[in-house]
Design a protein around this motif. Structure first.
Motif, PDB file in Angstrom:
ATOM      1  N   ILE A 148      -4.836  58.435 -95.014  1.00 60.56           N
ATOM      2  CA  ILE A 148      -4.116  59.055 -93.068  1.00 60.56           C
ATOM      3  C   ILE A 148      -5.089  57.725 -92.722  1.00 60.56           C
ATOM      4  CG2 ILE A 148      -3.716  60.486 -92.122  1.00 60.56           C
ATOM      5  CD1 ILE A 148      -3.194  62.010 -94.234  1.00 60.56           C
ATOM      6  N   ASP A 149      -6.499  58.268 -92.510  1.00 64.03           N
ATOM      7  CA  ASP A 149      -7.486  57.409 -91.824  1.00 64.03           C
ATOM      8  C   ASP A 149      -7.494  55.766 -91.814  1.00 64.03           C
ATOM      9  OD1 ASP A 149      -9.857  57.752 -90.046  1.00 64.03           O
ATOM     10  OD2 ASP A 149     -10.678  56.164 -91.773  1.00 64.03           O
ATOM     11  N   ILE A 150      -7.248  55.296 -92.931  1.00 65.69           N
ATOM     12  CA  ILE A 150      -7.069  53.982 -93.299  1.00 65.69           C
ATOM     13  C   ILE A 150      -5.890  53.092 -92.842  1.00 65.69           C
ATOM     14  CG2 ILE A 150      -7.404  52.178 -95.181  1.00 65.69           C
ATOM     15  CD1 ILE A 150      -9.511  53.900 -96.296  1.00 65.69           C
TER      16      ILE A 150
ATOM     17  N   HIS B  70      -4.256  54.261 -90.154  1.00 68.08           N
ATOM     18  CA  HIS B  70      -4.472  54.701 -88.649  1.00 68.08           C
ATOM     19  C   HIS B  70      -5.101  53.490 -88.033  1.00 68.08           C
ATOM     20  CE1 HIS B  70      -2.069  58.055 -87.461  1.00 68.08           C
ATOM     21  NE2 HIS B  70      -2.347  59.074 -88.232  1.00 68.08           N
ATOM     22  N   HIS B  71      -6.977  53.513 -88.748  1.00 73.91           N
ATOM     23  CA  HIS B  71      -7.646  52.624 -88.378  1.00 73.91           C
ATOM     24  C   HIS B  71      -6.892  50.878 -88.281  1.00 73.91           C
ATOM     25  CE1 HIS B  71     -11.805  54.306 -88.196  1.00 73.91           C
ATOM     26  NE2 HIS B  71     -11.171  55.066 -89.326  1.00 73.91           N
ATOM     27  N   ASP B  72      -5.946  50.975 -88.859  1.00 77.22           N
ATOM     28  CA  ASP B  72      -4.908  49.921 -88.870  1.00 77.22           C
ATOM     29  C   ASP B  72      -3.811  49.808 -87.680  1.00 77.22           C
ATOM     30  OD1 ASP B  72      -6.826  47.956 -89.938  1.00 77.22           O
ATOM     31  OD2 ASP B  72      -5.482  48.006 -91.816  1.00 77.22           O
TER      32      ASP B  72
ATOM     33  N   THR C 134      -9.624  53.644 -83.125  1.00 79.92           N
ATOM     34  CA  THR C 134     -11.090  54.588 -83.092  1.00 79.92           C
ATOM     35  C   THR C 134     -11.166  55.789 -83.645  1.00 79.92           C
ATOM     36  OG1 THR C 134     -11.492  55.231 -81.501  1.00 79.92           O
ATOM     37  CG2 THR C 134     -12.404  53.725 -81.829  1.00 79.92           C
ATOM     38  N   HIS C 135     -11.698  56.271 -84.403  1.00 79.50           N
ATOM     39  CA  HIS C 135     -11.287  58.285 -84.280  1.00 79.50           C
ATOM     40  C   HIS C 135     -11.065  58.565 -83.387  1.00 79.50           C
ATOM     41  CE1 HIS C 135     -14.151  57.510 -88.061  1.00 79.50           C
ATOM     42  NE2 HIS C 135     -12.420  57.108 -88.496  1.00 79.50           N
ATOM     43  N   GLY C 136     -10.285  59.940 -83.265  1.00 77.95           N
ATOM     44  CA  GLY C 136     -11.205  60.292 -82.357  1.00 77.95           C
ATOM     45  C   GLY C 136     -11.411  62.050 -81.515  1.00 77.95           C
TER      46      GLY C 136
END
Ligand SMILES: *[C@@H]1O[C@H](CO)[C@@H](O)[C@H](O)[C@H]1NC(C)=O
Ligand SMILES: [Zn+2]
Length: 519
Positions: free
Chosen positions: A354-356, A358-360, A474-476
């Motif tokens: 999910i994170d990866i 979102h980074h893209d 970036t992260h939030g």
């Protein structure tokens, strides 16, 4: 790597016209509105049966209260604990994922859990954390510095000397459980040496030190006596005892002599070392082999299904040669392995991609990975007993992902909002505050936005707009949700520091050296 295939837009079925919208002009009057709005037939609201009546809302509320009143606090000792971690799965991701799986009124599997809370995610040296500092927090119970895993805040990122001092090492709830006679294991869709799973077993001043080559390059002479993350997984005090380890990341386990894409430079084959440790140790590298593993004949199971992270679920579906398991399949096998344990177990399961995505700024994939994560949790709840197994679902941090207004109900969540920007152009519902997609959506010569609907496609890899140009989104920093079911699940309500989570798990299972339910 093959190209991402078009995702069948299942949502279209759910987005067919739903009739007139209360309080809105009938369709023929809409002809006079801005022509751009006419183009989008998806902007007409779908009405869920009954939602237009007052009774629908009153009876749903009453049912909710009755359900709450029926809850009986389970204060039994938790024999088993499963901690599910949706990496980068912020609250906006959950809301958008509901639209993705069929509509705003839907729930993800874990949203059915009876108790929820909010976890504050900042780390010791940054307002917005990373997955390394947070894994130290939600697994080892102390907040740490950005980029560090399994060490306290005396260790700054990259400080080889401070890492060598074992007084700075902190241990996970996985170790606390094993010290109390339980078994432990981990499952992830990322590399098994990546930041989140490494929190279960590793101590490192830098999350990048997954193999000896990067560790030696960073620490030079100081690297002697320090172990990279892969070595810690196979031979470490905690890693060396895990009963099940499933995920991606073969490259950090091999010198190229044994696997051409291997990144080790010390001539080692850590997979062979794992197999040589004991007769019952089994290694698998394909979905087929994993599904065939007979758990009664397997003492410890290591599965590495890809060179680096495992592929996105949509890529697995699109590849006729795919031989990687789904997160649900890995979770099921891990539970089977651990259910043999008389004293119970601790299992960590990460939906890591999910994170990866979102980074893209690949929102379609992020929501699909969230739906996959939800399936794995549903399966875990089905396979385990509510009376003796505590399941907690949370995230490490959010992203700058947002769900903007105002689409009609039932719209394609990946489409545009109903109104136009002050520049006369449409804008999308889903967007990011920063990320690499900026250039795609902004004409830097004309100094104006590109109409985002001209870039819309059904390609799963489509990027969604970002306001500031950054290579990696970036992260939030806002809180993430915590969802709990099973013994002592009611502890997980309220707003609390993320590092409290493993202490509450330990309390429920009577492990660790803090206060427990058995005191
Ligand atoms: C698994 O192994 C056990 C012990 O060897 C055997 O009794 C059992 O039939 C096997 N199960 C399957 C599904 O092959
Ligand atoms: Zn991240």
């Amino acid at each position: 790597m093959w190209t991402l295939r078009l995702l069948t837009v299942l949502l279209l079925a759910a987005c067919v016209l739903g009739g007139a919208v209360p309080g809105k002009p009938p369709v023929d009057e809409e002809e006079h509105m801005h022509p751009d709005l006419q183009r989008n037939t998806r902007t007409r609201a779908r009405i869920i049966e009954g939602e237009d009546t007052q009774d629908y809302w009153l009876s749903a509320s009453k049912a909710h209260i009755l359900e709450k009143l029926s809850y009986v606090r389970n204060e039994k000792r938790a024999k088993n604990i499963i901690l599910f971690l949706g990496d980068g799965m912020g609250l906006a991701t959950l809301a958008a994922a509901r639209s993705y799986i069929g509509g705003e009124e839907q729930k993800l599997s874990f949203e059915e859990f009876p108790y929820t809370g909010l976890s504050k995610t900042y780390c010791v040296d940054k307002i917005v954390p990373d997955s390394a500092s947070t894994s130290t927090s939600y697994l080892c119970g102390v907040k740490a510095n950005y980029g560090t895993i399994g060490v306290n805040a005396h260790v700054k990122r990259g400080d080889c000397q401070a890492m060598a001092d074992t007084n700075n090492h902190v241990f996970s709830v996985g170790k606390w459980a094993m010290d109390a006679g339980k078994a432990a294991g981990l499952v992830t869709t990322t590399r098994v040496t990546h930041a989140s799973p490494a929190g279960v077993y590793a101590h490192t001043a830098d999350r990048e030190w997954e193999n000896n080559a990067v560790l030696e390059e960073a620490c030079g002479d100081l690297a002697e006596g320090l172990d990279d993350i892969a070595v810690q997984l196979i031979h470490g005090e905690v890693g060396g005892k895990l009963k099940v380890i499933l995920g991606g990341g073969k490259r950090s386990f091999y010198d190229p002599e044994f696997y051409e894409k291997g990144r080790r430079t010390d001539g080692r084959n850590l997979v062979a070392e794992f197999e040589a440790l004991a007769e019952g140790n089994t290694f698998v590298k394909t979905q087929k082999k994993l599904l065939k593993v007979n758990v009664t004949e397997t003492d410890r199971l290591l599965g590495l299904f890809s060179k680096s992270h495992m592929h996105y679920h949509v890529e697995q579906l699109a590849d006729p040669e795919n031989n990687e398991p789904t997160l649900e399949e890995m979770t099921e096998k891990a539970i089977e392995m651990l259910q043999k344990e008389e004293n119970g177990y601790f299992l960590f399961v990460e939906g890591g991609k999910i994170d990866i995505s979102h980074h893209d700024t690949m929102a379609r994939i992020a929501l699909d990975e969230t739906a996959e994560f939800s399936k794995a949790i549903k399966r875990a709840r089905e396979l385990t007993n509510l009376e003796d197994t505590l399941i907690v679902v949370t995230s490490d941090h959010s992203h700058t992902f947002s769900v903007g207004g105002y689409q009609a109900r039932g719209s394609d969540i990946f489409g545009e909002a109903e109104s136009l920007g002050t520049d006369g152009k449409p804008y999308l519902t889903l967007s990011y505050a920063n990320g690499k997609s900026f250039d795609q959506y902004y004409d830097t010569e004309a100094h104006e936005r590109i109409d985002p609907t001209s870039l819309l496609s059904e390609d799963t890899a489509q990027l969604f707009p970002a306001t500031a140009p950054l290579e990696s989104e970036t992260h939030g920093g806002e809180d993430v949700g915590v969802f709990a079911s099973g013994p002592w699940a009611h502890l997980f309500t309220g707003v609390y520091e993320q590092n409290t989570i493993p202490h509450m798990l330990a309390f429920a299972a009577c492990v660790g050296d803090g206060k427990t339910a058995c005191d």
